[in-house]
Design a protein around this motif. Structure first.
Motif, short mmCIF file in Angstrom:
data_model
loop_
_atom_site.label_atom_id
_atom_site.label_comp_id
_atom_site.label_asym_id
_atom_site.label_seq_id
_atom_site.Cartn_x
_atom_site.Cartn_y
_atom_site.Cartn_z
N LYS A 166 11.79 7.05 -13.25
CA LYS A 166 11.49 8.49 -13.22
C LYS A 166 10.22 8.79 -12.45
O LYS A 166 10.09 9.84 -11.82
N ALA A 167 9.28 7.85 -12.47
CA ALA A 167 8.01 8.03 -11.77
C ALA A 167 8.08 7.55 -10.33
O ALA A 167 7.09 7.68 -9.58
N GLY A 168 9.21 6.99 -9.93
CA GLY A 168 9.35 6.49 -8.57
C GLY A 168 8.67 5.16 -8.33
O GLY A 168 8.49 4.74 -7.18
N THR A 169 8.29 4.47 -9.42
CA THR A 169 7.60 3.18 -9.28
C THR A 169 8.48 1.98 -9.62
O THR A 169 8.01 0.85 -9.59
N ARG A 220 6.68 -1.35 -8.86
CA ARG A 220 5.39 -1.27 -8.16
C ARG A 220 4.32 -1.05 -9.21
O ARG A 220 4.31 -0.03 -9.91
N LEU A 221 3.40 -1.99 -9.33
CA LEU A 221 2.44 -2.02 -10.43
C LEU A 221 1.03 -1.68 -9.95
O LEU A 221 0.64 -2.00 -8.83
N GLN A 252 0.83 -1.19 0.00
CA GLN A 252 0.00 0.00 0.00
C GLN A 252 0.87 1.24 0.00
O GLN A 252 1.93 1.27 0.63
N LYS A 253 0.43 2.26 -0.72
CA LYS A 253 1.13 3.54 -0.73
C LYS A 253 0.09 4.64 -0.86
O LYS A 253 -0.73 4.62 -1.78
N ASP A 254 0.12 5.57 0.08
CA ASP A 254 -0.83 6.68 0.10
C ASP A 254 -2.27 6.19 0.06
O ASP A 254 -3.14 6.76 -0.61
N GLY A 255 -2.53 5.09 0.75
CA GLY A 255 -3.88 4.55 0.86
C GLY A 255 -4.34 3.75 -0.33
O GLY A 255 -5.49 3.27 -0.35
N ALA A 256 -3.50 3.59 -1.34
CA ALA A 256 -3.87 2.84 -2.54
C ALA A 256 -3.16 1.49 -2.56
O ALA A 256 -2.06 1.34 -2.01
N ASP A 257 -3.78 0.51 -3.19
CA ASP A 257 -3.22 -0.84 -3.28
C ASP A 257 -2.39 -0.99 -4.55
O ASP A 257 -2.79 -0.56 -5.64
N PHE A 258 -1.23 -1.62 -4.40
CA PHE A 258 -0.34 -1.90 -5.52
C PHE A 258 0.18 -3.33 -5.40
O PHE A 258 0.04 -3.97 -4.35
N VAL A 259 0.76 -3.81 -6.48
CA VAL A 259 1.45 -5.10 -6.48
C VAL A 259 2.91 -4.85 -6.79
O VAL A 259 3.24 -4.15 -7.76
N GLU A 260 3.78 -5.40 -5.97
CA GLU A 260 5.21 -5.20 -6.14
C GLU A 260 5.85 -6.52 -6.57
O GLU A 260 5.59 -7.56 -5.97
#
Length: 249
Positions: free
Chosen positions: A103-106, A121-122, A40-48
């Motif tokens: 560049k996007a920090g992902t 981070r997707l 999770q980042k900033d309250g949003a779900d991601f897949v790493e």
């Protein structure tokens, strides 16, 4: 010393050895597993994802204009480029829209004792991300690759082993791929199979293969690949194999 190494040695003595430096290339590796985790980042779900796009000091077979050789990536090869904050995308099979980007920090890239560690981070709301996750879960995709430019390297004394000592990965990519081509599958194996087939060609069929290879080579040069387009006529089977190994046929 094999024939290809002897040819390189002779070319080096004559000052005509073709350099691998400044070529934009891709190398695929059998990653020690791609890990998948939810974050999770900033309250949003991601897949790493977490895997290695290259492995250091691991030799694999390659081909150049002279024939077969072994190649490896030195542990220090990425130090400079990673220290310069390169702009790198995370892709699937080196194509399509970027799924993550430094560049996007992902996308995070680091070099450790194993190799180039890639942690993208997707966004799971994307359809292409879901397709990739399903392929990873099914075991259909479990390898990684990276695209880069060779800045510097060195040949062994007998010109049979090439060690890449510096890489520029800026504006390149790291990718999840169908096959790992370090080792001994994918580009190298496919090239050898093509070479075996070429042994049975001559005259017009071989000339047609060479013509198509030249067209691919010229297209690659227009995209910025640092490869000199050769004349189609009179290419040897070894030349055609080199084009195959550069993924141009």
């Amino acid at each position: 010393m094999n024939d290809a190494a002897a040819l390189r040695l002779a070319a080096a003595g004559a000052g005509t050895l073709r350099s691998l430096q400044d070529e934009r290339v891709r190398r695929r590796f059998a990653s020690p597993g791609i890990q998948v985790r939810k974050v999770q980042k900033d309250g949003a779900d991601f897949v790493e994802l977490d895997g290695y796009a290259t492995v250091f000091s691991k030799r694999y077979k390659m081909w150049d204009w002279y024939g077969e050789y072994e190649e490896e990536v030195a542990p220090e090869a990425l130090d400079r480029t990673l220290g310069e904050d390169p702009d790198v995308n995370f892709l699937v099979n080196h194509t399509g829209l970027a799924m993550a980007r430094t560049k996007a920090g992902t996308l995070t890239l680091t070099a450790d004792e194993t190799g180039l560690r890639s942690v993208p981070r997707l966004n799971p709301a994307r359809g292409d991300v879901q397709d990739l996750l399903h392929a990873l879960d099914d075991g259909a995709v479990d390898e990684m690759s990276f695209a880069f430019r060779i800045v510097d390297g060195r040949w062994s004394a007998n010109y049979s082993v090439y060690t890449i000592t510096e890489i520029d990965i800026d504006r390149g990519d790291v990718s999840a791929v169908n096959y790992g081509a370090n080792p001994y599958t994918s580009i190298s194996a496919r090239s050898q199979q093509a070479f075996d087939a070429l042994e049975h060609l001559d005259g017009a069929p071989l000339a047609e293969v060479a013509r198509r290879a030249q067209e691919r080579l010229a297209a690659g040069a227009r995209r910025g690949a640092a490869i000199e387009p050769p004349a189609a006529a009179g290419r040897s089977k070894r030349d055609v194999l080199a084009l195959l190994d550069a993924d141009l046929i």
